[in-house]
Design an enzyme around this catalytic site. Sequence first.
Site, PDB file in Angstrom:
ATOM      1  N   SER A 183     -71.799  40.691 -49.908  1.00  0.00           N
ATOM      2  CA  SER A 183     -72.333  39.411 -49.445  1.00  0.00           C
ATOM      3  C   SER A 183     -73.804  39.207 -49.785  1.00  0.00           C
ATOM      4  O   SER A 183     -74.298  38.079 -49.748  1.00  0.00           O
ATOM      5  CB  SER A 183     -72.146  39.272 -47.935  1.00  0.00           C
ATOM      6  OG  SER A 183     -72.968  40.180 -47.233  1.00  0.00           O
ATOM      7  N   LYS A 188     -78.301  40.191 -43.632  1.00  0.00           N
ATOM      8  CA  LYS A 188     -78.394  38.867 -44.250  1.00  0.00           C
ATOM      9  C   LYS A 188     -79.874  38.514 -44.416  1.00  0.00           C
ATOM     10  O   LYS A 188     -80.760  39.236 -43.989  1.00  0.00           O
ATOM     11  CB  LYS A 188     -77.715  37.791 -43.395  1.00  0.00           C
ATOM     12  CG  LYS A 188     -76.265  38.077 -43.018  1.00  0.00           C
ATOM     13  CD  LYS A 188     -75.312  37.976 -44.178  1.00  0.00           C
ATOM     14  CE  LYS A 188     -73.873  38.265 -43.731  1.00  0.00           C
ATOM     15  NZ  LYS A 188     -72.947  38.332 -44.893  1.00  0.00           N
TER      16      LYS A 188
END
Length: 219
Positions: free
Chosen positions: A49, A110
């Site tokens: 990701s 993230k």
Amino acid sequence: MAKQSDDRSGAPAKKPWYREYSEALIVAVILALIIRTFVVQAFKIPSGSMEDTLLIGDHLLVSKFIYGVQFPWSDDRYLALRHPERGDVIVFEFPEDKDKSYFERRDFIKRVIGVPGDTVEVRNKQVFVNGELYTIPQEVHKEESVVSAQYGPRDFMAPVTVPPGNYFVMGDNRDRSYDSRFWGFVAEPKIKGQAFIKYWSWDSEDFSVRWNRIGRPIH
């Protein structure tokens, strides 16, 4: 008063070797736990990701003190150098795991896109913060297709305002990241720290070390 000795020379009694080793081991374990809890912690990247900033098999170090020292049983922070800023790569406890046991909770990594008070919107894959286009060199789009808003918020997301004490995060691999677009905000007490350097990288497909990634800072 002079210390007693076990021989006639007056020298202090020497500890048995096993006691010296056990005491050294205990001290080492305590120091390691303190460092891991309050200073720096190692993490491994399990998914794509954050490609191409972070690859599967990258091992990284996370600063635990930059956002403030936090005790495991408390949400309070102390001696913070600063709050998370837009662009920081952070490790945090996945919000949807809040009802799971401590050992079942997962850590996600993230990039911070929106800080408290920001309004974040996604239009046709493009991110807007406070009404202005927000782009960074690290973002990638690996799928040409555009997903309509009726099928999910990946490429189209209505404006949301980040509440106080929370952050909006996204993966750099925008088309293949499960992030704030889908599950909401990250509360600041759940942030574990800022990722700052890659100390090891292993390519499991080629069974080889990615030497060119070792020691590289994370931007």
